[in-house]
Design a protein around this motif. Structure first.
Motif, short mmCIF file in Angstrom:
data_model
loop_
_atom_site.label_atom_id
_atom_site.label_comp_id
_atom_site.label_asym_id
_atom_site.label_seq_id
_atom_site.Cartn_x
_atom_site.Cartn_y
_atom_site.Cartn_z
N VAL A 9 46.09 44.49 34.22
CA VAL A 9 45.80 43.07 34.00
C VAL A 9 47.09 42.26 34.10
O VAL A 9 48.13 42.64 33.57
CB VAL A 9 45.12 42.85 32.64
N GLU A 10 47.01 41.16 34.79
CA GLU A 10 48.08 40.21 35.08
C GLU A 10 49.04 40.69 36.16
O GLU A 10 49.75 39.89 36.74
CB GLU A 10 48.84 39.78 33.83
N TYR A 14 42.76 40.25 37.09
CA TYR A 14 42.41 39.51 35.87
C TYR A 14 41.02 39.98 35.45
O TYR A 14 40.17 40.26 36.29
CB TYR A 14 42.38 38.00 36.11
N VAL A 15 40.79 40.05 34.15
CA VAL A 15 39.51 40.52 33.62
C VAL A 15 39.01 39.55 32.58
O VAL A 15 39.76 39.09 31.72
CB VAL A 15 39.67 41.92 32.97
N VAL A 20 36.00 40.80 37.27
CA VAL A 20 37.34 41.25 37.63
C VAL A 20 37.75 40.55 38.93
O VAL A 20 36.99 40.52 39.89
CB VAL A 20 37.37 42.78 37.85
N ILE A 21 38.96 39.99 38.93
CA ILE A 21 39.54 39.45 40.16
C ILE A 21 40.76 40.30 40.48
O ILE A 21 41.65 40.47 39.66
CB ILE A 21 40.00 37.99 39.98
N TYR A 62 36.16 31.01 39.46
CA TYR A 62 36.23 31.93 38.33
C TYR A 62 36.29 31.13 37.05
O TYR A 62 37.23 30.35 36.84
CB TYR A 62 37.48 32.80 38.49
N LEU A 63 35.24 31.24 36.24
CA LEU A 63 35.18 30.56 34.95
C LEU A 63 35.40 29.06 35.06
O LEU A 63 36.08 28.45 34.24
CB LEU A 63 36.21 31.17 33.98
#
Length: 84
Positions: A9-10, A14-15, A20-21, A62-63
């Motif tokens: 992650v990072e 990204y989660v 997940v990206i 995303y979000l």
């Protein structure tokens, strides 16, 4: 998913819950990182839903944000909701 991909992650992805990206500066880097993520998911006996997967896009929503190599910005829908 956070536990399975914790050290990636990072740095490679990204989660957020089960989203997940995976990102990379080049296509080769992206593919390598994608392989890391998929291996981890398989090792944890988790499954991906192919209908929800999108690969090798220059930008994604995303979000409520548009994430691209230029950074992130609010999506048009999010901006419209705030204006209205």
């Amino acid at each position: 998913m956070d536990t399975v991909l914790r050290d990636l992650v990072e740095n490679e992805c990204y989660v957020f819950i089960d989203y997940v990206i995976v990102f990379g500066r080049t296509m080769e880097e992206h593919v390598s990182r994608l392989q890391h993520v998929v291996r981890r998911i398989e090792k944890a006996n988790l499954q991906l839903q192919p209908g929800k997967c999108v690969f090798a896009k220059p930008q994604v929503e995303y979000l409520g944000y548009i994430v691209s190599p230029d950074g992130s910005k609010a999506s048009r829908e999010k901006i419209r909701t705030v204006k209205d």
